[in-house]
Write a protein that holds these residues in place. Sequence first.
Motif, short mmCIF file in Angstrom:
data_model
loop_
_atom_site.label_atom_id
_atom_site.label_comp_id
_atom_site.label_asym_id
_atom_site.label_seq_id
_atom_site.Cartn_x
_atom_site.Cartn_y
_atom_site.Cartn_z
N LEU A 85 0.83 -1.20 0.00
CA LEU A 85 0.00 0.00 0.00
C LEU A 85 0.86 1.26 0.00
O LEU A 85 0.57 2.23 -0.72
CB LEU A 85 -0.92 0.00 1.22
CG LEU A 85 -1.82 1.22 1.39
CD1 LEU A 85 -2.80 1.33 0.23
CD2 LEU A 85 -2.58 1.15 2.72
N SER A 86 1.94 1.24 0.77
CA SER A 86 2.84 2.40 0.82
C SER A 86 3.50 2.63 -0.53
O SER A 86 3.66 3.77 -0.96
CB SER A 86 3.90 2.18 1.90
OG SER A 86 3.33 2.08 3.19
N THR A 89 0.81 4.06 -3.00
CA THR A 89 0.42 5.42 -2.61
C THR A 89 1.58 6.39 -2.76
O THR A 89 1.41 7.51 -3.27
CB THR A 89 -0.08 5.42 -1.16
OG1 THR A 89 -1.08 4.42 -1.00
CG2 THR A 89 -0.65 6.77 -0.77
N THR A 92 2.23 7.15 -6.41
CA THR A 92 1.18 8.03 -6.94
C THR A 92 1.41 9.47 -6.51
O THR A 92 1.29 10.40 -7.32
CB THR A 92 -0.20 7.54 -6.47
OG1 THR A 92 -0.40 6.19 -6.91
CG2 THR A 92 -1.30 8.43 -7.02
N LEU A 93 1.71 9.67 -5.24
CA LEU A 93 1.93 11.02 -4.74
C LEU A 93 3.19 11.65 -5.35
O LEU A 93 3.26 12.88 -5.51
CB LEU A 93 2.06 11.01 -3.21
CG LEU A 93 0.78 10.72 -2.43
CD1 LEU A 93 1.08 10.54 -0.96
CD2 LEU A 93 -0.24 11.84 -2.64
N ARG A 101 -3.53 16.78 -3.98
CA ARG A 101 -2.33 16.01 -3.66
C ARG A 101 -1.60 16.60 -2.47
O ARG A 101 -1.17 15.87 -1.57
CB ARG A 101 -1.40 15.96 -4.87
CG ARG A 101 -0.17 15.09 -4.63
CD ARG A 101 0.74 15.00 -5.83
NE ARG A 101 1.46 16.25 -6.06
CZ ARG A 101 2.55 16.35 -6.84
NH1 ARG A 101 2.99 15.27 -7.47
NH2 ARG A 101 3.15 17.51 -7.02
N VAL A 145 -2.11 0.30 7.26
CA VAL A 145 -1.89 1.70 6.89
C VAL A 145 -0.80 2.29 7.78
O VAL A 145 -0.94 2.35 9.00
CB VAL A 145 -3.17 2.52 7.03
CG1 VAL A 145 -2.92 3.97 6.65
CG2 VAL A 145 -4.28 1.93 6.17
N ILE A 150 4.15 5.39 3.95
CA ILE A 150 3.74 6.08 2.73
C ILE A 150 4.64 7.28 2.46
O ILE A 150 5.05 7.53 1.32
CB ILE A 150 2.26 6.51 2.84
CG1 ILE A 150 1.37 5.28 2.93
CG2 ILE A 150 1.86 7.38 1.65
CD1 ILE A 150 -0.09 5.59 3.20
N ARG A 154 7.02 7.70 -0.76
CA ARG A 154 6.87 8.88 -1.62
C ARG A 154 8.21 9.56 -1.85
O ARG A 154 8.57 9.90 -2.98
CB ARG A 154 5.87 9.83 -1.00
CG ARG A 154 5.47 11.02 -1.87
CD ARG A 154 6.27 12.24 -1.52
NE ARG A 154 5.82 13.40 -2.29
CZ ARG A 154 6.50 14.53 -2.37
NH1 ARG A 154 7.64 14.67 -1.74
NH2 ARG A 154 6.04 15.53 -3.09
#
Length: 276
Positions: A85-86, A89, A92-93, A101, A145, A150, A154
């Motif tokens: 998930l990290s 995400t 994407t960021l 954003r 989460v 995340i 990023r």
Amino acid sequence: MTRPGRLATVVLLIGAAYCLLPVAWVVIAATKSSSDLFSTSTLVPGGALIDNIARLSGFRDGLFWQWVANTALYAGVGAALSAALSGITGYTLAKYTFPGRALVFNVLLAGILVPGVVLAVPQYLLLARLGLADTYLSVLLPSIVSPFGIYLARVYAAAAVPDSVLEVARTDGAGEFRIFLTVGLPMMVPGLVTVFLFQFVAIWNNFLLPYIMLGDDRTFPLTVGLVTMLKQGNAQPALYNLVITGALLSVLPLVALFLTLQRYWRIDLMTGAVKG
């Protein structure tokens, strides 16, 4: 060696001793029998380690190893899903521009600052309302989460995945999801391994969340299980040896994991040196 260098070495040695002495005590104490635990010198090892492990394995029909399996499930599955998930995400960021954003990223930063202790009770109330309290999911779901994971993904995606490479893949007609799987994800592996390791250790050592969520001792992780044994030690002092032996055994998987995954950081550092 210069004087500042010698001073820095001394400070590092003191810090290492401060961190390693409790570990050394656990290793030595785990080798002692119940009668020797508090009656002999702290630094003198015994010869009862194998016996202590055997007694621990026989405690309530192998309940300790059930706790080990539960902890491996919570930490392994939770950390793997959290890293996945990290990665998605964070990528994407880092690589897409869309409305909100900056807001999403700022919320993530705020989430890093919120202690897990504050969220434990609200999470319990929410999962109890859904009928998931006292189940494996009650510990797994909150672990997936990770705002810090995340954030780290990023930052790593922004630094390790060049936009020019993504543009070339788009020019060749590749879809965005395929670009992530075949181009972005391989470049992010060292960063995602770091996220996995951080989350694995955090879940493995987590006490408050499973303590609040779980009531059946067959679903306990090691942290909660060993604490319950420690409380019973007031009435049964022989259990103190089992708790110490269990604490020693609970550290070994983390050490093995660090030794296994450190090669990814070494490879990443070598790659960075070649690029530089």
